[in-house]
Design an enzyme around this catalytic site. Structure first.
Site, PDB file in Angstrom:
ATOM      1  CB  CYS A  37      13.881  15.524  -1.474  1.00  0.00           C
ATOM      2  SG  CYS A  37      12.517  16.432  -2.953  1.00  0.00           S
ATOM      3  CG  HIS A  78      -1.506   2.698  -3.760  1.00  0.00           C
ATOM      4  ND1 HIS A  78      -2.132   3.199  -4.791  1.00  0.00           N
ATOM      5  CD2 HIS A  78      -1.928   3.451  -2.627  1.00  0.00           C
ATOM      6  CE1 HIS A  78      -2.576   4.531  -4.507  1.00  0.00           C
ATOM      7  NE2 HIS A  78      -3.188   4.216  -2.932  1.00  0.00           N
ATOM      8  CD  GLU A 130       9.092  14.569  -8.055  1.00  0.00           C
ATOM      9  OE1 GLU A 130       9.867  13.083  -7.292  1.00  0.00           O
ATOM     10  OE2 GLU A 130       9.734  15.135  -7.438  1.00  0.00           O
TER      11      GLU A 130
END
Length: 146
Positions: A37, A78, A130
Site C-alpha cells: 500500500c 478521479h 475500500e
C-alpha cells in the site's frame, strides 16, 4: 449502485438521511510498514454518509442530497488523495490517506458543511468501503455533543 445494509448508530433525532456514493481515487500510504500500500494504487470507494437531525431547512430538507454528493464525490472522484494537501499529509500519520483517516476526514468536511446550515443536522456515521472485502465505519467520539 447495489443497495447495501450498513451498520447503524443509535441517535436521538427524528430524521435520518443516508447518501450513498462512490468515487474512484488513487492513493499511497507513505510508510514502509504499509507494504504494497506504500505504492501508488487506486480504489473505487463506496461511501455512505448518515446525517440526522430534528429540524428541516427552509426547503423541507434535512440537507440536500446534491450538496453531499458535491462535497465528496465531485471533490475526490478521479483524483489522487495524497494531492489533496489541505486534507492529507505525507508527514503526519493521522493525515495519511488510510481508509480510517479518509473516513474521518469525510466526516469532518461533512460536519463543517452542516455546521453552516440553519437547522444544524449532525453527521452521525461514515461508512467507507475500500474494497469488496474491507471497510471502515467512523462515528464521532462519544464526547461530541449532538
Amino acid at each position: 449502485m447495489i443497495q447495501q445494509i450498513y451498520p447503524s448508530t443509535a441517535h436521538p433525532f427524528r430524521y435520518e438521511l443516508n447518501k450513498d456514493m462512490h468515487f474512484a481515487a488513487a492513493h499511497y500510504i507513505p510508510s514502509e510498514s504499509a507494504g504494497e500500500c506504500s505504492k501508488l494504487h487506486g480504489h473505487t470507494y463506496f461511501a455512505n454518509v448518515t446525517i440526522a437531525g430534528n429540524e428541516l431547512d427552509e426547503s423541507g430538507f434535512l440537507v440536500n442530497f446534491a450538496l453531499i454528493k458535491k462535497l465528496i464525490h465531485n471533490r475526490f472522484d478521479h483524483s489522487s488523495l495524497n494531492e489533496h494537501t489541505d486534507l492529507f499529509s505525507d508527514e503526519d500519520p493521522s493525515l495519511f490517506p488510510t481508509t480510517e483517516n479518509v473516513a474521518r476526514i469525510l466526516y469532518e468536511i461533512t460536519q463543517e458543511l452542516l455546521d453552516g446550515t440553519t437547522n444544524k443536522p449532525q453527521c452521525v456515521q461514515i461508512f467507507l468501503r475500500e474494497t469488496p472485502t474491507s471497510y471502515v465505519v467512523f462515528r464521532p467520539h462519544a464526547g461530541r455533543a449532538l
